[in-house]
Design an enzyme around this catalytic site. Sequence first.
Site, short mmCIF file in Angstrom:
data_model
loop_
_atom_site.label_atom_id
_atom_site.label_comp_id
_atom_site.label_asym_id
_atom_site.label_seq_id
_atom_site.Cartn_x
_atom_site.Cartn_y
_atom_site.Cartn_z
N HIS A 199 55.26 41.79 35.00
CA HIS A 199 55.01 39.72 35.88
C HIS A 199 55.55 39.77 37.31
CE1 HIS A 199 53.86 39.34 31.17
NE2 HIS A 199 52.60 39.16 32.25
N ARG A 306 41.24 41.06 29.10
CA ARG A 306 42.26 41.80 28.66
C ARG A 306 42.92 40.86 27.50
NH1 ARG A 306 44.07 45.02 33.65
NH2 ARG A 306 43.93 47.36 32.53
N ARG A 342 37.75 42.14 25.94
CA ARG A 342 37.76 43.50 25.09
C ARG A 342 38.57 42.80 23.64
NH1 ARG A 342 42.01 47.22 28.18
NH2 ARG A 342 43.57 45.69 27.54
N GLU A 441 39.46 55.97 25.98
CA GLU A 441 40.34 56.30 26.94
C GLU A 441 41.74 57.52 25.58
OE1 GLU A 441 42.19 52.59 27.33
OE2 GLU A 441 41.32 51.73 25.03
N ASN A 464 44.08 54.41 32.77
CA ASN A 464 44.92 54.36 32.10
C ASN A 464 45.30 54.62 31.64
OD1 ASN A 464 44.92 52.68 34.58
ND2 ASN A 464 45.13 50.76 33.33
N ASP A 465 44.90 54.95 30.29
CA ASP A 465 45.41 55.73 29.04
C ASP A 465 44.88 57.14 28.92
OD1 ASP A 465 47.00 53.54 27.09
OD2 ASP A 465 45.13 52.54 27.22
N ARG A 475 52.85 56.81 30.71
CA ARG A 475 52.10 56.12 32.12
C ARG A 475 53.22 55.63 32.46
NH1 ARG A 475 47.24 51.36 29.66
NH2 ARG A 475 48.01 50.14 30.89
N CYS A 512 37.33 50.44 34.17
CA CYS A 512 38.06 49.07 34.21
C CYS A 512 39.66 50.22 34.77
CB CYS A 512 37.50 48.41 33.43
SG CYS A 512 38.18 49.32 31.37
C1 PEP Z 1 43.33 51.57 30.63
O1 PEP Z 1 44.22 51.57 29.79
O2 PEP Z 1 42.36 52.04 31.62
C2 PEP Z 1 42.50 50.21 30.22
C3 PEP Z 1 42.05 49.72 31.35
O3 PEP Z 1 43.23 49.68 29.06
P1 PEP Z 1 44.62 49.06 29.42
O4 PEP Z 1 45.26 49.91 31.14
O5 PEP Z 1 45.03 47.35 29.33
O6 PEP Z 1 45.82 49.93 28.63
MG MG Z 2 43.94 51.26 27.97
#
Ligand code: PEP
Ligand code: MG
Length: 591
Positions: A199, A306, A342, A441, A464-465, A475, A512
């Site tokens: 943060h 989110r 989401r 994801e 990301n996931d 990650r 995203c």
């Molecule tokens: C992702 O996993 O790419 C995503 C956008 O969701 P988060 O980063 O909130 O897990």
């Molecule tokens: Mg995700």
Amino acid sequence: MSKIDHLKEIKISGVGASPGICIGKAYLVDREGVEVVEKYFIDEKKIEREKKRFRNAVRKARDELKAIIDNTPEEIRQHSNIFEIHVVLMKDKMLYGKTLDTIEKEHVNAEWALKTVVSNVRSIFRNMEDDYFKERASDIVHVTDRIMRNLVGAEMVSISDIDKRVILVAHDLSPTDTSQIQLERIKGFVTDRGGRASHTSIIARALEIPAILGLGNATDIIHNDEVIIVDGTTGVVIINPTEQSLIEYEERKNAYEEKKALIARTGRILAETTDGIRMQVMGNIELPEEVVSVIDYGGSGIGLYRTEFQYLSRPYFPSELELFEKYKDVVEIMSPKSVTIRTLDINGDKAVDYTAGSEEDNPALGLRAIRYCLRNPEIFKTQLRAILRATAFGNVRILFPLISNFEEIMEAKAILNGVAESLDKEGVPFKKDVEIGIMIEVPSAVIMADIMADAVDFFSIGTNDLIQYSLAIDRGNRQTAHLYQPFNPAIIRMIRHVSDVSKDKGIETYMCGEMAGDPIAIPILLGLGLSELSMNPQSIPVAKQMIRLLDSSEAKLFMKEVLKQTTAKEVMDLLQNTYGSLISDTIYSDQ
Ligand code: PEP
Ligand code: MG
């Protein structure tokens, strides 16, 4: 520890948490907290008094935090949920209750009890997979530090009292500390600890000041009043710079600022390729207040809201009305542009009592996101009712996270239909034809994309996931960070597969995850036919500028070459050789 003496220029690097360059005098802030804690035993008769001493210290710490919240300027208020997390953590059972128990059961002093409890709680959080929860470990440190200082009567250094134009150098800065930064005084900051997902770095980016975290030993190397250069874009700090470095970085700083201003002014221009293909460039938000930056930076909508942040920053589940009001605000402000809401992507979080259920050995593979919602249908229904009610005020899409099998889509849709029916019966207005999408994801969703496409209106790829689950790379793990590769051919093939399947099925694929906001990835994403990218609002103008420099048919041909590559490095080299010159026209260039 005595400092390392140096007269020569030294360069150290860390995590570039917020871009930009600043040059100025270092101001060391001691935020290490109370390091030495003594243990002593408390007589049975004095246990109650000791517990009271602890309660008083917590109360005082909470009052301090509340005063900070009240005095926080409006532009930072949008992030004040972080302080609320701190307020909640102070009364969290795991921290507060267990410390009191430890004093009572082990007959030890409050400082010692707090220290032992905190080290356990911290390791639980640090072992959590999700970056967000990992970051809660540092929130616990900040909260404990404040309570501990009140117990031992130590003074807190107040960042808001600094009255010189300086660059802060700290072992660690809590989000609360960071929010106290007065922009007219503090040029930027560097810390020994912390990472990009913290943060603290989110606030630094919101304040738009350069920041570097995770330097390891900056507070050991940098002296007070020493001149330093902070390059938040590259993550480099130059201590005691030579005349030549000063001139060079002064020029870079001016060039960066000019370019940033120029690019921000172009944010509103459409993202259309040289051959006329329009891409939608959207913003990701965590809190409703961030909508303003999406608009300011020229976003064409919200590609990812989110919603879990609204649940995590409080001591109990939000009501339907509370959720509805927030969603309605966002949807109304953005209307007629779309807002992709989401549904709750939460895992076994122990920081907030009301989500406590079971401790998971492997939270990344546990009861997270849609799995949590399907297991807790009442919580899910409350959120879905709030979302559906908000659909009456603009253009909403609903996005289900972490879908890993077809049944989950069916179950989620069945619950949504049930909620819609009851709203209908109650005569509550909502849009009947709201678009439903799923996050792609998890590799099983990629493989089953053709089947899943029949059940939804759009896909949104969460890289990301997807990278984490496909390449088996945590990650948030620094040890394996080099293997966390968006340009790994496996990932590119997966994106291609999803995009191809969705085209065959007549639905859209969006993205995203962080990859969408990386300008160097855009030729690939355009070449694969993605029509919408959603990213951190500040990245929008650069992404749009990049799109305007590209030709879609060239990008498609380029993809053929990309697919022949066997390693992430080869893909990156190819990107650099083909599009490197365009990239250097964006703000990310090395000036
Ligand atoms: C992702 O996993 O790419 C995503 C956008 O969701 P988060 O980063 O909130 O897990
Ligand atoms: Mg995700």
